[in-house]
Structure formats: structure tokens, C-alpha cells
Enzyme design. Sequence first.
Site, short mmCIF file in Angstrom:
data_model
loop_
_atom_site.label_atom_id
_atom_site.label_comp_id
_atom_site.label_asym_id
_atom_site.label_seq_id
_atom_site.Cartn_x
_atom_site.Cartn_y
_atom_site.Cartn_z
N THR A 143 0.82 -1.20 0.00
CA THR A 143 0.00 0.00 0.00
C THR A 143 0.86 1.26 0.00
O THR A 143 1.73 1.43 0.85
CB THR A 143 -0.88 0.00 1.27
OG1 THR A 143 -1.60 -1.22 1.31
CG2 THR A 143 -1.84 1.17 1.27
N GLU A 144 0.59 2.14 -0.96
CA GLU A 144 1.28 3.43 -1.07
C GLU A 144 2.81 3.28 -1.13
O GLU A 144 3.54 4.16 -0.72
CB GLU A 144 0.90 4.36 0.10
CG GLU A 144 -0.60 4.53 0.31
CD GLU A 144 -1.28 5.39 -0.75
OE1 GLU A 144 -0.55 5.97 -1.59
OE2 GLU A 144 -2.52 5.48 -0.75
N LEU A 145 3.24 2.14 -1.64
CA LEU A 145 4.66 1.81 -1.73
C LEU A 145 5.38 1.94 -0.38
O LEU A 145 6.54 2.31 -0.32
CB LEU A 145 5.38 2.66 -2.79
CG LEU A 145 4.99 2.45 -4.25
CD1 LEU A 145 6.06 3.03 -5.18
CD2 LEU A 145 4.79 0.98 -4.60
N ILE A 146 4.65 1.66 0.68
CA ILE A 146 5.29 1.66 2.00
C ILE A 146 6.28 0.49 2.05
O ILE A 146 5.93 -0.65 1.71
CB ILE A 146 4.24 1.55 3.13
CG1 ILE A 146 3.42 2.83 3.17
CG2 ILE A 146 4.92 1.29 4.47
CD1 ILE A 146 2.22 2.77 4.08
N TRP A 297 5.45 6.52 -1.04
CA TRP A 297 5.51 7.42 -2.19
C TRP A 297 4.67 8.69 -1.97
O TRP A 297 4.43 9.43 -2.89
CB TRP A 297 5.12 6.70 -3.49
CG TRP A 297 3.67 6.34 -3.71
CD1 TRP A 297 2.62 6.55 -2.88
CD2 TRP A 297 3.13 5.75 -4.90
NE1 TRP A 297 1.46 6.10 -3.44
CE2 TRP A 297 1.73 5.60 -4.70
CE3 TRP A 297 3.67 5.31 -6.11
CZ2 TRP A 297 0.89 5.04 -5.65
CZ3 TRP A 297 2.83 4.76 -7.05
CH2 TRP A 297 1.44 4.63 -6.83
#
Lengths: 397, 437
Positions: A143-146, A297
Site C-alpha cells: 500500500t502506497e509503496l510503503i 511514495w
Amino acid sequence: MASVCFYFQVHQPFRLRRYSVFDTDTNYFDDYKNAQICRKVAHKCYLPANRLMLDLIHKYEGRFKISYSLTGIIIEQLQAYAPEVLSTFHALAQTGCVEFLCETYYHSLSFLYSRQEFADQIRMHRNLIRDTFGQEPAVFRNTELIYHNDLAHFVKEMGFNGVLCEGADHILGYRSPNFIYHPPGVRSLKLLLKNYRLSDDIAFRFSNQDWAEWPLTAPKFANWVSAVNGNGHTVNLFMDYETLGEHQWEDTGIFEFLRHLPNEIFRHPDNNFKTPSEVIESYDAVGEIDAPHMVSWADIERDLSAWLGNAMQSNALHELYQMEKMVKQTGDPDIIRDWRKLQTSDHFYYMCTKWFADGDVHKYFNPYDSPYDSYINFMNVMDNLRSRCKQTAATLV
Amino acid sequence: MKVLMLGWEFPPFISGGLGTACYGLTRAMSRLGTQITFVLPRPVTSQYASHVKMAGPSASGKISASELFESGEFSNVEFRTIDSLIQPYQTDLSYDELLRQMGKSLGLKEDAIKELLIASKLGLSANYGENLYQEVQRYARLATLIARTEHFDVIHAHDWMTYPAGIAISAMTGKPLIVHIHSTEFDRSGEHVNQMVYDIERQGMHYATKVIAVSHLTKNIVVNRYAVSPDKVKVVYNAVERNGSFMDATQMAIKKHEKIVLFLGRITMQKGPEYFLAAAKKVLEVMDDVKFVMAGSGDMVRRTIEMAAEMGIGHKVLFTGFLHGDDVDKIFRMADLFVMPSVSEPFGLVPLEALRNDVPVIISKQSGVAEVLTHALKVDFWDINEIANKIIAVLRHPPLSTTLKEHGNFEVRKLNWDNSARQCLEIYSSTMQPAPV
């Protein structure tokens, strides 16, 4: 050699309806608004963009390649509200030029709070992608490039051989995002880092008339990509799919830009398009990326502050994951599903006070007037869910 | 730049936000080097009169600010007072009360006072006594006399009672008149406006070279209800004094067992006390350990007390009467939440004071202050379910209260009177420039 690696994120949350502390029913979600937004985005973005991608794949006879990550809940919503979009995704899946990535089914922040739940949601999503598109996903995007060192180890254990993450300056240092790296101690897992300059040129700056490079044309962009030849292997262009037609409206020329881009990219004989799995296949890791802190991101900070930046956000998240055991013990599929829908990161993004006064990307698709309203609403829903759990537990005893 | 300012209240003689606004604005102007003569109708009796050195009750006592205020911040302000019965937000009842007090202070017997009252009732209009109108005219006459002895560049009149004076002085001297709208008759009386007051307001706005409104909400009323050209109306927001008072440990929140939700303001139709009570009842259906405090006086106090009793929540609602100085600070330190359910609020200074005191606020969307505050919970004044929903959320979820306080306090710091004063000065300058040919 410069490979262009496109990855588009396709996601819409189940937005909550206005739920007051005096409400007692269990209809938490705003079906009308969710349907409305889903159909709107389908017509402005998903349908025209999918058709364009199909055209390009046919035109270049398999040399144009892209990848997607569709969350479980966008697939559910498309099935319910815009099934025609899903059939164009099926068509894309059958071309052999499109890779589908794996992520958490509910676009959740579960990695931060519960590894058990994180693993459950990855499995759910992997099954969904297999059933829907007939592909076994091999590359993971959180998720969200975490991203964090631990995440690499964890998904490696779950059988993935690549992870997408943000090419943030604070983990790359002087190094280039245009190579493949590996996490510390795990040579067999490869990291694809987002080239945020080139990605954001399309995603955020494309229609910005104050930008020195405006207007961005396909030949100009292709030149920037070709410049990577000799000092990089891959240009990772990662962005929300809604960039096409929603964040950048059709009249900005975004679709025309994309239509002409492959041709311009192919003008340089060393350029090509690759999916994430092909990139991993083709190139060796050139070094190690150490990420002892969370990277994402989002925003300029590229950290967790968009979802965990204030007391309300961390409180809501903590309380939500505190319920995990209680929720799962009920064994009630409706309760578990509702709890999981509440995990979607968007709910916490709406509570962000960072840019509240300025108003910007956080407002996009945001159903609330203020972050406070979103927190109050969320807490009311969670209270009701908690009491449902207690009720069910009482009847089980 | 010299300004003749016509006001009707000033600390410590205040009954609402107007005096506080005049105080903040003149102090900031004084800091910026503007010379101000402030003409004030001093109420006849006040329990606070003894606390300050006020010159004798001569018709046009001249007092320099340094005699009144210790800070020296008002070095450029001079006060001129007129012995008048005018008080802001006046109704018949309070006017009668004043007359009665004046009679007593003059040593009149009860019979004589009654006669005085009956006499004053002759020819009354619905809400305002003929006498009040006469007071306004008397203030105008005396202010005109004062103006003759002063030199100034512009006239700045605050709210309708001073407009006749402003118009007279402007006509006499040819100096530009600026009227400052802190509230309109529509805010105070809803749709049942007093025609006389409306006429005075309208006349003042139309005569004035520029109109200053305290919010866009008020500007819209001025434009739509008084037919004033929008170009002529400028919005200057109110602000809040920065005392820079970091609370020391002994002044921290007062310990208590129950949560306190505060209403602070005049208890009158405009402020929506009945919506506060209705929301309180809703909250008490869900939570028990809450007290609702209503601080303020006004023409609806008795009705509001009765209403609380009728709703069966009388034991949970406390009425404090009008609070002054230290007591206001104390009540803020006790409060967990401030609610302003105003039906119509041109600006609304109290939420800023609450936030400055680290009390989170719920404000009505029908208020000017909602235009400047982002870190406040906003509600429609009539939506008692939503008001209750938000009260419960703040009381139940400390992180909400914390976030509102932190951001709100920061936001309030950015609203300072120097900005407002500077905007007023710009408006003054614009009235003095010759129109381009």
C-alpha cells in the site's frame, strides 16, 4: 539498454456514509456515492485508458508492456458498478503483455500493525488475481509503496521475488533508481525503485503550465528516457491509474501523449518496455538498499506522515487493529469484512491535517469537509462495529 | 494619520465582542503610530467604574489612555466620554433598568422613578424606546461638539448607534466617514427588524465613503439587505490579543470529575441558546458525566433556564450570569469544549479566545469566524444531532481534542490585530486619495 517499466495503481476505497453516534444500523458505506464515483472514474479513466493500452499492445505486436495492481476492493466495486471495465482488464490480461501485481486485498496499512492480517490479505489478493486474471502474481507492491527492510524479508518468505518501492533520496543517496537493487541479506529478492522525477513529470506536472518543461511532449519525454542508456537499466514509471483522465483530464492531452510515447521510445534502438517480472529476469541487482525506516511514495516527505501524522490518525489505527482478535473470534464474515474495509488507508489519509489549510491532492475524492469530520465519522463506525463484536461474543458464550 | 473614532463600548465597559474588538483594533493602531480620539458614551453606572480612573462625569470628559491602562500601549489614544444611557445590545428592559439606576443614584424616590419610567414609555416603538433614539441623537450632538475641538483626517464609526454622529461630523467637517459593521439588525433580530435601526444603519452605510465588514458573511448582508455596492465594502477580520501568557503550572486546567461543555455569550435569540440545550439533551442520552455551563446574560436567560428544566436536564445545566475578566479565564480553564451555535454571527470573537486558552471549539457555519478558522468543528446551528455528535466525539476521543487544540492554537496566533489595523489604515488612505480623473 533502457527498459521502460510502467506500473499503474488501480484503487478506490469503500467510502463511509455519514454515520452519527446516534446511528445504530450496520450500513456503514455510502453505496450511492461509491457507485457514482466508480462509474465516473470508469468513464473518464479506466475505460478510455484500457482501450488505449489494448490499442497500443496490438499496434506494437507485443512490444508495448505494462503492469497493474488492482486492489481487491476496486475489483469488487467494478464487478458491482462497472463490469465493462473488468472485461477490458480481462482482455488486457489475455494479451500476455500485462502483468498483475500483488498487494493487500484491502489496500491496508496492516504491515505496520499486524503481520498475521497482512499475510491474510496478501493471500486473499493473490487468490483473487489468480481467479480473476489467471495469473500467479510474483511481484509485490505494498500500500502506497510503503517499504521497510522487514517487509522485504516477509514477502520473500511468502514467495515473491520482487518488490516495488519508492526511489526516495534518503534510501538511495547518490545512487540511481534506474538499476535493480536487493535488500540487506536477501540477494534473491529484487527491488524496483520508482523514478520519481520522471514518474511525477507525468503524474503531477504534466498539465502544470508554470513548469519550465510544459508542455510535455512524447518526443521530449522519450529523450529523457533515452538519456538513461549507458547509466541505467530500467526507468520505473509508477503512478496512479487515475492520472490518466482524472488527475490529468483528457483535455490536457494526456491520452495523446501516451498514444505517441511508445513510438518515440522505440526510436532509440536500445529502448524497450518490460513488465516488473521481466525486469527482474533481465537484470542483476547492482547493490544493496538499506531501509531501516518506513518509506512511501506520498507527499514530499515520502514517509508515513500522510496516514500517521497526527494523534487522530494513530489513535484510529491503533484502536482498529486492537480489535483484530475480537473481530476474528466472532467468526462472523460480515463483521470481519466490515472491519477489513475500515482498514483501507484512504480513511486515514482523509484525517491528515498536514496540508489541510492549503488544500491539494489530499482533497481529491475526499468526501469530507475536514479531517476532523472524517475522524469523528470513522470512530462512530468503529464504535458500532465493536459493539457488534461484543454482542456476537455474548451470544457465542 | 489622525482618526476620530466613534464607539459605544470599551473595556472594562463591555457587554459583548464589540468592546473587545475596539480595544484590540485601537491598541494595534496605536502601536502603528496612528493618532486616535475615541469618543465613548459612558454608561451611567457600572460596578467597574471604580476600578479605573475615569474623569468626572462632565459632558465631554477628556481622558488620555495612560490614565486608564497601565501598559502604555495606548500612547496614541485619547478617550472622550459622553454621559449617556446608551449601551450596546439595548432593549427596553435594560433601558428601564438603567433609568431606574440613574434615578436611584440621583436619590429619587421610588414613585418618582416610576413616573420617569412611565414617561419614557410614551410613544414607544416595538423594541426600542423613543428615548433610545433620543440618546442616539444626543450622542450625535455631543460628539459633534467634541469633533469641533479635534483635528482628524477620517471618521471611523463602530455600529449603528454612532452613525448619526458620524454622518453629522462628516457633513460638518467634510472628512470621509468609514462605518464598521460588527453586526447588523438582521443578525440581532432575525427577520423582525426594527425599522428605525435598519434606517439608521442603511443611512450610515450609504453615506459612508467605505464600509468595513467583519466577515464575508456580513458583507453579503450589507450588499443584499442594505443595497450597498460591493466595491465599497471591504472585509477586515477581527483578531485576538496576544497576551503571550503561557500558563504556569498553577494555572493549568482545574481538576474536576465531570466534563464541561461551555456556552459563552449573550443568552439571546442570535446566539442560539435553545440549540445548545437541545444538543445537551441529546448528549446526556448517551453520556452522563457531563455538565453544560451557560455563561452570559441576556433577554432569554429566564426562558432558557425554564427550557432546561422542562427538558429534564436542569441539574446538568449551570447558569453563571455575565462573567468578567478573571472569571472568563477560569471558566475557559475548566472547559473541555466551547460551543457557539449562533443563528447569525457576523464574526464571533469568543471561539478565538477559547482556542487561545486551549479549548477546542464547535462553531456554527453561520458565523464569520468560520471563514478564518479551519481547525474548528463546524455545524449548522439547527442541526442539533450533529452538534451532539461532535460534542460526544470531542469528549470521548482525547486525540481529537488534542489535534484541534494544537492546530487551533497555532492558527489563532496567526490572526493578530496588527494585520487588521493595517488593513483599516489602507482603507483610510484609499478614502483620502483624489479619485483618478
